[in-house]
Design a protein around this motif. Structure first.
Motif: not given
Length: 331
Positions: A90-92, A167-173, A177-178
């Protein structure tokens, strides 16, 4: 609490069990470093990052299958960190990119109606979780479904200002990932403890720390402390379960009521746990003293650690995997 897998040893006749503990220790160390060397989607092509992480996950899954230990045992250790993984995700997911101008067209708007739908589904899941089977799998389905819901254009015109959070797609990625990275690290550490006896792990740690003896550091005591700590993790949790059930039978309620009342009820659990811990430590000290254990004396071992051909082959494979990750990182 009975889902704790850390510190438990499962006796199996597998390739991983028969490896030298020093080999397993080095293999876990190199693989953990390898997980962190895989470039994140923010620094690399997202598709290639997930392909590399997926290949690494396949290698770890192969190691898990070679242990001949039930997958359910590993899921128990993963359930314990599911909230940490969800928090990281969620944070990312909501973190704003360093260059928002190039990613604003990829952002997803979280509207009020989406919040209502997602909260309603998870509230129903919490209320009826006692009657559900495969809760972990169902939770993952609901979580993935919630993420998919965020991509839909629902409730855009229902409110004057529906946009609450971007909410950014790169944030979802990055979140995915993490989160996968944390799960892989947990699986590696769990494999180490499930396939290695505490005494063997102590001997391996003592062997690695042997150069510190030239600095007048008692390595044997330090290794013994680590071994005992790992050994008593499941024991103390089992004691906590017994105390929890005993206090519940006397009327203590740890699940309902106000937060203040629940914290007050925790005292009924913490005080007996301290008493049991001190009692266990005292019994252990008496047992070690009865066996003439002397921390400063030079010790001999019944089973001397020796590398075998399988250890050299395993370490060679790990070095190849580690080198491949470094080369991929550089190139």
């Amino acid at each position: 609490m009975n889902n704790i897998a850390l510190g438990q040893y499962v006796n199996k006749n597998s390739i991983i069990h028969n490896l030298d503990p020093r080999t397993k220790f080095l293999a876990v160390l190199f693989l953990m470093i390898g997980v962190f060397l895989i470039p994140s989607p923010a620094d690399f092509n997202p598709r290639l990052s997930f392909i590399m992480l997926g290949l690494f996950a396949a290698i770890i899954l192969l190691i898990v299958l070679l242990t001949k230990i039930s997958i359910h045992k590993y899921l128990k250790s993963l359930i314990q960190v599911i909230f940490i993984v969800a928090f990281v995700f969620i944070i990312q997911m909501i973190t704003k990119p360093q260059d928002p101008t190039s990613l604003l067209d990829l952002s997803l708007n979280l509207s009020i109606i989406k919040i209502i739908i997602i909260l309603s589904v998870f509230i129903l899941f919490i209320l009826f979780r006692k009657y559900l089977k495969a809760k972990f799998i169902l939770f993952l389905i609901l979580f993935i479904g919630s993420i998919y819901l965020l991509t839909l254009n629902i409730g855009k015109d229902l409110f004057t200002n529906p946009k609450i959070l971007s909410i950014y797609k790169y944030g979802l990625y990055k979140g995915a990932f993490f989160s996968l990275r944390i799960l892989l690290i947990i699986m590696l550490s769990t494999t180490m403890t499930l396939t290695t006896k505490p005494t063997d792990l102590t001997n391996a740690i003592e062997w690695f720390l042997h150069p510190l003896t030239y600095l007048k550091i008692n390595v044997a005591v330090f290794a013994m402390m680590i071994s005992l700590a790992l050994r008593f993790i499941p024991t103390l949790f089992n004691e906590a379960i017994k105390i929890l059930k005993a206090q519940s039978s006397r009327g203590a309620d740890f699940k309902e009521g106000k937060l203040k009342d629940q914290l007050f009820q925790m005292v009924a659990l913490l005080i007996p746990m301290f008493v049991v811990s001190y009692k266990r430590a005292e019994d252990l000290a008496d047992a070690m003293e009865a066996r003439a254990y002397n921390p400063g004396a030079k010790r001999t071992r019944l089973n001397v650690l020796r590398f075998k051909l399988s250890d050299y082959l395993s370490f060679f494979v790990i070095i190849i995997i580690f080198s491949a990750i470094i080369i991929a990182r550089v190139l």
